[in-house]
Design a protein around this motif. Structure first.
Motif, PDB file in Angstrom:
ATOM      1  N   THR A  55       4.301   1.243  -2.193  1.00 50.10           N
ATOM      2  CA  THR A  55       4.697   0.343  -1.496  1.00 50.10           C
ATOM      3  C   THR A  55       3.268   0.221  -0.406  1.00 50.10           C
ATOM      4  OG1 THR A  55       5.617   1.677   0.117  1.00 50.10           O
ATOM      5  CG2 THR A  55       7.031  -0.549  -1.852  1.00 50.10           C
ATOM      6  N   GLY A  56       2.233   1.157  -0.884  1.00 52.37           N
ATOM      7  CA  GLY A  56       1.461   2.145   0.536  1.00 52.37           C
ATOM      8  C   GLY A  56       1.842   2.602   1.841  1.00 52.37           C
ATOM      9  N   LEU A  57       3.461   2.948   1.725  1.00 56.82           N
ATOM     10  CA  LEU A  57       3.307   3.974   2.714  1.00 56.82           C
ATOM     11  C   LEU A  57       3.582   5.221   2.545  1.00 56.82           C
ATOM     12  CD1 LEU A  57       7.760   2.772   3.108  1.00 56.82           C
ATOM     13  CD2 LEU A  57       5.295   1.846   4.456  1.00 56.82           C
ATOM     14  N   VAL A  58       3.475   5.748   1.527  1.00 61.05           N
ATOM     15  CA  VAL A  58       3.425   6.995   0.995  1.00 61.05           C
ATOM     16  C   VAL A  58       1.858   7.209   0.348  1.00 61.05           C
ATOM     17  CG1 VAL A  58       5.623   8.335   1.882  1.00 61.05           C
ATOM     18  CG2 VAL A  58       4.286   7.686  -0.880  1.00 61.05           C
ATOM     19  N   GLN A  59       1.454   8.035   0.454  1.00 58.27           N
ATOM     20  CA  GLN A  59      -0.121   8.599  -0.758  1.00 58.27           C
ATOM     21  C   GLN A  59       0.066  10.039  -0.417  1.00 58.27           C
ATOM     22  OE1 GLN A  59      -3.758   8.792   2.107  1.00 58.27           O
ATOM     23  NE2 GLN A  59      -3.846   6.442   1.532  1.00 58.27           N
ATOM     24  N   ARG A  60      -0.728   9.972  -1.884  1.00 60.85           N
ATOM     25  CA  ARG A  60      -0.271  11.962  -2.585  1.00 60.85           C
ATOM     26  C   ARG A  60      -2.066  12.510  -2.335  1.00 60.85           C
ATOM     27  NH1 ARG A  60       2.590   9.379  -7.248  1.00 60.85           N
ATOM     28  NH2 ARG A  60       4.880  10.041  -7.057  1.00 60.85           N
ATOM     29  N   LEU A  73       7.587  -1.841   6.962  1.00 55.01           N
ATOM     30  CA  LEU A  73       9.037  -2.332   7.571  1.00 55.01           C
ATOM     31  C   LEU A  73       9.123  -2.644   6.470  1.00 55.01           C
ATOM     32  CD1 LEU A  73       8.827  -3.925  10.694  1.00 55.01           C
ATOM     33  CD2 LEU A  73       9.378  -1.912  10.849  1.00 55.01           C
ATOM     34  N   ARG A  74       9.930  -3.309   5.929  1.00 55.03           N
ATOM     35  CA  ARG A  74      10.832  -3.834   5.039  1.00 55.03           C
ATOM     36  C   ARG A  74      11.562  -5.197   5.047  1.00 55.03           C
ATOM     37  NH1 ARG A  74      14.297  -0.189   2.289  1.00 55.03           N
ATOM     38  NH2 ARG A  74      14.853  -1.449   0.358  1.00 55.03           N
ATOM     39  N   GLY A 134      -0.292  -5.592  13.889  1.00 57.33           N
ATOM     40  CA  GLY A 134       0.190  -6.881  13.769  1.00 57.33           C
ATOM     41  C   GLY A 134       0.701  -6.808  12.058  1.00 57.33           C
ATOM     42  N   ILE A 135       1.455  -7.204  11.953  1.00 57.93           N
ATOM     43  CA  ILE A 135       2.293  -6.929  10.337  1.00 57.93           C
ATOM     44  C   ILE A 135       2.574  -8.164   9.485  1.00 57.93           C
ATOM     45  CG2 ILE A 135       3.206  -4.557  10.886  1.00 57.93           C
ATOM     46  CD1 ILE A 135       6.298  -6.459  11.245  1.00 57.93           C
ATOM     47  N   LEU A 220       1.160 -15.330   6.213  1.00 55.42           N
ATOM     48  CA  LEU A 220       0.808 -13.872   6.043  1.00 55.42           C
ATOM     49  C   LEU A 220       1.194 -12.941   6.272  1.00 55.42           C
ATOM     50  CD1 LEU A 220      -2.697 -16.220   7.597  1.00 55.42           C
ATOM     51  CD2 LEU A 220      -1.580 -15.934   5.585  1.00 55.42           C
ATOM     52  N   PHE A 221       0.941 -11.599   5.619  1.00 57.36           N
ATOM     53  CA  PHE A 221       1.775 -10.781   5.309  1.00 57.36           C
ATOM     54  C   PHE A 221       0.848  -9.595   5.344  1.00 57.36           C
ATOM     55  CE2 PHE A 221       4.854 -13.594   4.078  1.00 57.36           C
ATOM     56  CZ  PHE A 221       5.890 -13.455   4.933  1.00 57.36           C
ATOM     57  N   HIS A 222       1.198  -8.619   5.935  1.00 57.31           N
ATOM     58  CA  HIS A 222      -0.413  -7.326   5.912  1.00 57.31           C
ATOM     59  C   HIS A 222       0.481  -6.862   4.939  1.00 57.31           C
ATOM     60  CE1 HIS A 222      -1.760  -3.771   6.149  1.00 57.31           C
ATOM     61  NE2 HIS A 222      -1.935  -4.144   7.365  1.00 57.31           N
ATOM     62  N   PRO A 223      -0.264  -6.212   3.840  1.00 55.80           N
ATOM     63  CA  PRO A 223      -0.052  -5.960   2.382  1.00 55.80           C
ATOM     64  C   PRO A 223       0.980  -4.213   2.509  1.00 55.80           C
ATOM     65  CG  PRO A 223      -2.674  -5.493   2.796  1.00 55.80           C
ATOM     66  CD  PRO A 223      -1.626  -6.205   3.616  1.00 55.80           C
ATOM     67  N   THR A 224       0.260  -3.672   3.424  1.00 54.26           N
ATOM     68  CA  THR A 224       0.718  -2.774   3.335  1.00 54.26           C
ATOM     69  C   THR A 224       2.084  -1.872   4.773  1.00 54.26           C
ATOM     70  OG1 THR A 224      -0.563  -1.209   4.683  1.00 54.26           O
ATOM     71  CG2 THR A 224      -1.218  -1.332   2.506  1.00 54.26           C
ATOM     72  N   LYS A 225       2.081  -2.042   6.004  1.00 54.46           N
ATOM     73  CA  LYS A 225       2.667  -2.485   6.155  1.00 54.46           C
ATOM     74  C   LYS A 225       4.354  -2.982   6.559  1.00 54.46           C
ATOM     75  CE  LYS A 225      -0.660  -1.792   9.846  1.00 54.46           C
ATOM     76  NZ  LYS A 225      -1.405  -2.487  11.619  1.00 54.46           N
ATOM     77  N   LEU A 226       4.434  -4.579   5.633  1.00 50.64           N
ATOM     78  CA  LEU A 226       5.534  -4.994   5.464  1.00 50.64           C
ATOM     79  C   LEU A 226       5.436  -5.045   4.151  1.00 50.64           C
ATOM     80  CD1 LEU A 226       7.565  -6.660   6.062  1.00 50.64           C
ATOM     81  CD2 LEU A 226       6.781  -8.966   6.220  1.00 50.64           C
TER      82      LEU A 226
END
Length: 235
Positions: A55-60, A73-74, A134-135, A220-226
């Motif tokens: 989902t892009g919320l976290v990174q390793r 957000l979801r 913006g999301i 138009l949805f932000h690809p990682t913020k939602l």
């Protein structure tokens, strides 16, 4: 029905992020800490982490563990596909970018929906997260003959489907198309993205119960913020 452990872990981490208890750059609890907290083996923890990475919320990061990459957000995809009459499709505040009145045939979203000469109102807004970033970009065109006073409403909080119901337009029927698209420069700037980043585009059209078109909405949805999700109940 009890939730799967990896879902419980993922939702707990998402809650920590969305509430602000974990912010961008913070390190998530280690796998061992999460295993002890939720009394599980390593596998559910790793599954939860993989879903969060997707989902892009976290990174390793090698040597740093897993860190928060976004405060996204979801939102329920099923709610977006229908005409919601009990609140906004995506939670959050709006920034109104602009409004105008234009003939239907002069607007790309309206030209095939309303008869030539129909006056339509265009409303452009940006949905903001808790940090005022913006999301979602929302662009709506609606038939002013159906809702002549809508631009007098508080547009920062307006949910159009709720408004239509309040003025006696009932039995709204929604149809949607989802696709991937690239943004033009103004919308890319509104979402703080570059022009090469694809986003999800939803075009939803509302009709009354007797088939009269009311509005067309582009989101138009932000690809990682939602994160768009579908919850399925299994029997």
């Amino acid at each position: 029905m009890a939730r799967a452990k990896h879902v419980e872990i993922r939702e707990w981490i998402e809650s920590e992020i969305h509430s602000g208890r974990l912010v961008v750059g913070d390190r998530l609890p280690s796998e061992r800490v999460l295993m002890e907290r939720f009394d599980v083996s390593r596998n559910p923890v790793q599954t939860a982490m993989s879903k969060l990475v997707e989902t892009g919320l976290v990174q390793r990061r090698r040597g740093s563990g897993t860190i928060v990459a976004s405060t996204g957000l979801r939102s329920s995809l099923m709610r977006l596909l229908h005409a919601s009459t009990d609140g906004p499709e995506v939670e959050g505040l709006h920034r109104v970018v602009g409004t105008r009145v234009i003939a239907a045939e002069k607007h790309p979203l309206a030209l095939d929906l309303f008869p030539v000469g129909t006056p339509v109102a265009e409303l452009v807004r940006v949905k903001l997260d808790s940090s005022s970033r913006g999301i979602v970009v929302e662009r709506c065109v609606l038939d002013l003959s159906v809702a002549p006073n809508i631009l007098n409403e508080d547009l920062a909080v307006l949910t159009t489907a709720v408004y239509y119901t309040s003025i006696g337009i009932a039995q709204l029927r929604a149809s949607s198309i989802l696709s991937a698209t690239l943004l033009d420069e103004p919308d890319a700037e509104r979402l703080d993205l570059d022009l090469t980043t694809p986003v999800v585009r939803q075009v939803r059209t509302l009709h009354t119960g007797n088939g009269q078109p009311v509005e067309r909405l582009e989101m138009l949805f932000h690809p990682t913020k939602l994160t768009l999700e579908v919850t399925q109940i299994e029997h």
